[in-house]
Design a protein around this motif. Structure first.
Motif, PDB file in Angstrom:
ATOM      1  N   ARG A 334       3.642  -1.042  -2.439  1.00 39.21           N
ATOM      2  CA  ARG A 334       4.470   0.017  -3.032  1.00 39.21           C
ATOM      3  C   ARG A 334       5.856  -0.510  -3.365  1.00 39.21           C
ATOM      4  NH1 ARG A 334       2.115   2.671   1.520  1.00 39.21           N
ATOM      5  NH2 ARG A 334       0.321   3.945   0.850  1.00 39.21           N
ATOM      6  N   ASN A 337       6.112  -2.512  -6.526  1.00 37.67           N
ATOM      7  CA  ASN A 337       5.804  -1.790  -7.759  1.00 37.67           C
ATOM      8  C   ASN A 337       4.340  -1.865  -8.198  1.00 37.67           C
ATOM      9  OD1 ASN A 337       6.884  -0.119  -9.895  1.00 37.67           O
ATOM     10  ND2 ASN A 337       6.573  -1.845 -11.295  1.00 37.67           N
ATOM     11  N   ARG A 338       3.405  -1.977  -7.234  1.00 37.95           N
ATOM     12  CA  ARG A 338       1.994  -1.827  -7.595  1.00 37.95           C
ATOM     13  C   ARG A 338       1.698  -0.337  -7.756  1.00 37.95           C
ATOM     14  NH1 ARG A 338       3.037  -6.981  -5.226  1.00 37.95           N
ATOM     15  NH2 ARG A 338       1.453  -8.435  -5.962  1.00 37.95           N
ATOM     16  N   SER A 339       0.751   0.005  -8.625  1.00 37.90           N
ATOM     17  CA  SER A 339       0.497   1.410  -8.931  1.00 37.90           C
ATOM     18  C   SER A 339      -0.142   2.141  -7.756  1.00 37.90           C
ATOM     19  CB  SER A 339      -0.414   1.527 -10.159  1.00 37.90           C
ATOM     20  OG  SER A 339      -1.733   1.146  -9.823  1.00 37.90           O
ATOM     21  N   ALA A 340       0.104   3.454  -7.699  1.00 44.58           N
ATOM     22  CA  ALA A 340      -0.448   4.284  -6.627  1.00 44.58           C
ATOM     23  C   ALA A 340      -1.969   4.245  -6.653  1.00 44.58           C
ATOM     24  CB  ALA A 340       0.060   5.713  -6.767  1.00 44.58           C
ATOM     25  N   LYS A 341      -2.547   4.249  -7.857  1.00 40.69           N
ATOM     26  CA  LYS A 341      -4.014   4.222  -7.944  1.00 40.69           C
ATOM     27  C   LYS A 341      -4.567   2.897  -7.419  1.00 40.69           C
ATOM     28  CE  LYS A 341      -8.000   4.774 -10.956  1.00 40.69           C
ATOM     29  NZ  LYS A 341      -8.523   5.025 -12.320  1.00 40.69           N
ATOM     30  N   LYS A 342      -3.906   1.813  -7.774  1.00 38.64           N
ATOM     31  CA  LYS A 342      -4.358   0.503  -7.311  1.00 38.64           C
ATOM     32  C   LYS A 342      -4.311   0.444  -5.789  1.00 38.64           C
ATOM     33  CE  LYS A 342      -5.302  -3.939  -7.408  1.00 38.64           C
ATOM     34  NZ  LYS A 342      -6.683  -4.388  -7.666  1.00 38.64           N
ATOM     35  N   SER A 621      11.764  -0.475  -8.543  1.00 36.87           N
ATOM     36  CA  SER A 621      12.258  -0.628  -9.911  1.00 36.87           C
ATOM     37  C   SER A 621      12.771  -2.037 -10.175  1.00 36.87           C
ATOM     38  CB  SER A 621      13.359   0.401 -10.191  1.00 36.87           C
ATOM     39  OG  SER A 621      14.440   0.222  -9.290  1.00 36.87           O
ATOM     40  N   GLN A 624       9.769  -4.115 -10.966  1.00 39.93           N
ATOM     41  CA  GLN A 624       9.284  -3.718 -12.298  1.00 39.93           C
ATOM     42  C   GLN A 624      10.117  -4.390 -13.379  1.00 39.93           C
ATOM     43  OE1 GLN A 624       9.521   0.480 -13.103  1.00 39.93           O
ATOM     44  NE2 GLN A 624       8.588   0.318 -15.113  1.00 39.93           N
ATOM     45  N   GLU A 628       7.964  -7.155 -15.630  1.00 39.76           N
ATOM     46  CA  GLU A 628       7.422  -6.630 -16.882  1.00 39.76           C
ATOM     47  C   GLU A 628       7.700  -7.572 -18.054  1.00 39.76           C
ATOM     48  OE1 GLU A 628       9.095  -2.790 -17.419  1.00 39.76           O
ATOM     49  OE2 GLU A 628      11.117  -3.500 -17.891  1.00 39.76           O
TER      50      GLU A 628
END
Length: 903
Positions: A334, A337-342, A621, A624, A628
């Motif tokens: 978390r 910045n890994r996604s919540a779904k992942k 952030s 990210q 990115e």
């Protein structure tokens, strides 16, 4: 059965619904033995089950892994060794070792085109990531423009290599190439590339879940073990095999359970902990073994703390230093910045397959081969040195230990300085005209560097807070000490700036000088000539203090005879003191601007203070923002003009990147293997010939065949660079094979890279001798003793001998991975029968040899060797599997894959 046989464990496939999406996985909980298996072994089990085809991986291999407790558990009675295959989920490379892999792939495309196939079929089958991080060095430091100057010089030196890699980034599918200036490979792996669990779309549209795992071409690949990902370092040949979808093999390992209890005290760092663990495990002896950490103490360690430990795995000798995934792991995902779904997929899959840990729940503890325990509360502030990473020294004992080292006999803990030279001092004039004096113990290099610690916000922010406290009191670092800060990723830059500690670090000389593997691998850059002259004039034992993982003699800089590994906080502390010959408990670190003595304990921040700043500034952030745009690279990278197209336009004048000859004359059909007749012995070697003896490394000697090659192409010696930088040029590397000055060849009176050309009894450079034999079409062999090819796995230790015309090696025994690499390059490994060797058989090495290898050879078969002297003897063919025979008949694994892909 064939390579395309159906998986016999298909019945274990189950489904799981997560947020309305259906995923599939192999349910390893079906087996009762699972609860006894260490969590690291469960990863091997799942991989074997999922990839079982009864060709590369068979049902017997799965059974062997399932029965780990019987073979390797604490109560095991079976002392046999069992070899198992492993098919990792991905590969990670750094640029020194990655360049030859990309060169091979580019050459494979050319070969496929010549054979009438589609060259675009040649891509990594297994996801592969390459991070350019080993090419920058500390040429400039202690200035605001040091970073820019170092990065500009990096591009100037490495333009050819970088241009080639930039082409590769566009040309190959399933490969990410991370540009220079992004960070150290292992930290980028942890913060960005790590999947933890793969969710892979299958040909039928279904999504299959399985654990992330990897091999990497750097020994510290093990750092990723901190995030519950099984990974370790391998050589280039194994890495390329995995990239091409093949499995690698190793012996079923013992797993040492390292139990952590208690909690670190407020003034101890993770670096202190890892130096304690490293010394402990080195004494125990864990070479070739897995180390798995467990116990309630683990729950107190952040992922960054765990990464510091896992990173040092090569230093304590293990294959992996593994931490299973727990809630802390999810928190780190978390944070980065890994996604919540992942994260939800990772958690539910690992819990469903019993690969998720609660370190406070002892009922989850598996069986181990052996258990040792460490109480974290007993760990004290430490360094390690002066010559080895596992020679831990308590900070409180540092002054006495260093003084002892000065007088001890020459060795890992000794310099044997004569009594009349112990008080030697030397003076020099600095750039501003000030005169300084140095003596034994003076710090010359102080570097916050390496993946070991720069991945850890706690120690990095701790260093920043220590610097703030020091600056407030007016403490300074002497200007002649080469200070540098090389963060493991640009994310570190962000949080150091946001937290406000950068100005104080810079005030003490710790400007950011680059993002890469720098001082720790010897890229420490030049030392001021006046200091160099002073050190050499009085033969001083001057010091480097670095937050790295290796401090072997001569590695950091030739002028720092003593080098100490330390936390970033202690790097700054010793820089402030200017010497390692200090007792911080009883001697001040400096004098404040008010004229008062300042002790280290007065400026040292507590763990609670550091963690408060960490909670405030380490935010998703930030990661990210950094990642990115990571593949865009710097302005230097963006302005670099690389070729386009799927085939690389080789530059015949390049001395860095050259089309390798591995596929010259290759045909679509399987070649007829010519018998090895009238072969000559190129080298007659003894026991324990390591890959350091075989594989080219270090600087290029001015009187070597490689130097003559480069001189013939118009290069001056100052531009020779190193073998490491020229790993993409087979002509340089072949000339450097066996070029070690300490190589003992029984044909010669003295060690060195020479041999005898037998027909005329001439002494020659090894490469030149091999060339003459090749021109005469004379096949070559090597004779060796025990443990041939031991040491670190290196691709050129197999590629080089192949290019020298070596068709077979006859040895008493082999290092396991090197034997596999020889097969991978089409060289036949042969082994004397038990109790026999060259001496017992009466071989002189001057004979010619006929090796009678039948077309239908089987794994482990005995064959006969005839010699011109009349001696005939049998040897064991060390093809250990049918797959290896297939590789050999094809001329090597790369040739095998070309033929496989064009049909």
């Amino acid at each position: 059965m064939t390579e395309t046989s159906k998986n016999p464990f298909k019945f274990l496939e189950k489904s799981i619904e997560i947020d309305g999406e259906v995923f599939y996985f192999y349910d390893i909980t079906h087996f009762n033995q699972l609860s006894k298996l260490p969590f690291s072994i469960r990863v091997l089990l799942e991989s074997a089950i999922r990839n079982c085809d009864n060709f590369h991986i068979n049902e017997g291999h799965v059974t062997t892994i399932l029965n780990w407790a019987q073979y390797k558990g604490e109560t095991a009675v079976d002392n046999q060794e069992y070899e198992i295959p492993f098919k990792p989920a991905r590969v990670i490379l750094q640029d020194f070792t990655g360049v030859p892999a990309v060169v091979d792939f580019a050459a494979m495309r050319d070969a496929v085109l010549k054979l009438g196939g589609n060259p675009e079929k040649i891509n990594p089958i297994c996801p592969s990531d390459l991070v350019i991080d080993h090419s920058i060095q500390v040429d400039f430091s202690n200035s605001n423009d040091a970073l820019k100057k170092n990065q500009d010089l990096e591009f100037e030196r490495n333009k050819e290599r970088f241009t080639f890699l930039k082409w590769g980034a566009k040309a190959f599918n399933n490969m990410i190439i991370v540009p220079p200036g992004s960070g150290i490979v292992h930290q980028v792996n942890l913060e960005y590339l790590a999947r933890v669990v793969f969710a892979e779309k299958q040909n039928d549209g279904r999504c299959l879940l399985y654990p992330d795992s990897l091999v990497g071409t750097d020994s510290h690949t093990t750092m990723i073990n901190a995030l519950g990902i099984l990974g370790h370092g391998v050589g280039g040949v194994e890495a390329e095999a995995v990239m091409l979808g093949q499995s690698i093999s190793f012996l079923l390992p013992e797993v040492i359970g390292y139990k952590l209890v208690g909690e670190l005290n407020q003034y101890v760092t993770s670096t202190d902990l890892v130096l304690t663990i490293t010394k402990n495990l080195r004494q125990l002896g864990v070479v070739g073994k897995f180390v798995e950490f467990f116990g309630p103490g683990v729950s107190f360690l952040s992922i960054a703390d765990r990464a510091t430990i896992s990173n040092m795995c090569p230093e304590f000798g293990g294959t992996v230093g593994y931490f299973a995934v727990d809630n802390r792991s999810l928190d780190y995902l978390r944070q980065t910045n890994r996604s919540a779904k992942k994260i939800k997929i990772i958690e539910q899959y690992l819990k469903a397959t019993k690969q998720f840990r609660d370190y406070n729940d002892s009922t989850q503890d598996p069986m181990f081969s052996k258990v040792i325990t460490l109480d974290l509360s007993t760990v004290i502030s430490s360094l390690s040195g002066p010559k080895r990473p596992h020679d831990r020294v308590a900070v409180s004992q540092m002054k006495q230990d260093f003084q002892d080292c000065l007088v001890n006999k020459v060795g890992f803990k000794g310099y044997e300085i004569p009594s009349n030279e112990l008080n030697n001092e030397a003076s020099f004039v600095w750039e501003d005209g000030t005169e300084y004096r140095i003596n034994h113990g003076s710090v010359i290099i102080a570097a916050i560097t390496s993946c070991t610690n720069t991945s850890n916000p706690t120690v990095m922010l701790g260093a920043g807070l220590l610097a703030q406290n020091a600056v407030k009191l007016g403490l300074k670092v002497k200007p002649y000490i080469k200070t540098s800060l090389s963060p493991g990723s640009t994310a570190v830059d962000h949080y150091l700036r946001e937290s406000g500690v950068i100005p104080s670090l810079e005030e003490l000389g710790f400007h950011i000088v680059g993002y890469g593997c720098m001082t720790c691998i010897g890229n420490s850059g030049p030392i001021n000539e006046n200091i160099a002259t002073a050190i050499e004039s009085k033969k001083l034992v001057c010091c480097g203090v670095l937050s790295g993982n290796r401090n072997f003699e001569g590695r950091i800089h030739p002028l720092t005879r003593a080098n100490y590994l330390a936390s970033p906080l202690l790097v700054i502390a010793y820089a402030l003191a200017g010497t390692v010959d200090i007792d911080f408990e009883n001697q001040p670190i400096g004098i404040s601007h008010e004229g008062k003595k300042v002790f280290l304990k007065e400026i040292w921040p507590s763990r609670a203070e550091i963690q408060e700043v960490e909670r405030q500034y380490i935010i998703p952030s930030m990661f990210q923002q950094v990642y990115e745009k990571i593949q865009l690279g710097s302005s230097n990278w963006q302005s670099l003009v690389a070729p386009t197209g799927k085939l690389y336009p080789w530059d015949e004048s390049s001395t860095y990147i050259k089309h390798p000859p591995f596929f010259d004359g290759m045909t679509r059909d399987l070649p007829v293997k010519e018998p090895i007749k009238d072969a000559r012995v190129l080298l007659f070697l003894g026991d324990s010939i390591t890959t350091d003896h075989i594989s080219p490394a270090g600087s290029i000697s001015r009187n070597s065949p490689a130097a003559r090659y480069l001189t013939d192409r118009g290069l001056a010696p100052k531009n020779f660079n190193s073998y490491g930088s020229r790993r993409g040029n087979d002509a340089v590397m072949a000339r450097g094979t066996f070029a070690n000055i300490r190589l003992v060849n029984k044909f010669m009176k003295f060690p060195g890279p020479k041999t005898i050309y037998i027909p005329t009894n001439e002494e020659m450079d090894i490469f030149d001798c091999a060339e003459r034999y090749i021109q005469e079409k004379t096949p070559l062999i090597l004779l060796a003793g025990k443990e041939y090819g031991s040491g670190s796995s290196r691709d050129w230790a197999a590629k080089g001998p192949y290019l020298l015309g070596i068709r077979a090696v006859i040895a008493e025994s082999y290092e396991r991975i090197h034997r596999s690499n020889l097969v991978g390059m089409g060289i036949c490994p042969l082994q004397y029968l038990s109790g026999q060797n060259a001496e017992s058989l009466g071989l002189t090495g001057f004979e010619s040899f006929n090796i009678l290898l039948p077309d239908n050879v089987s794994p482990g078969q005995n064959i006969t060797i005839e010699t011109s002297s009349g001696i005939t003897f049998d040897v064991k063919v060390r093809f250990d599997t049918d797959v290896e025979i297939l590789y050999y008949k094809n001329g090597g694994i790369l040739n095998y894959m070309i033929r496989k892909m064009i049909f």
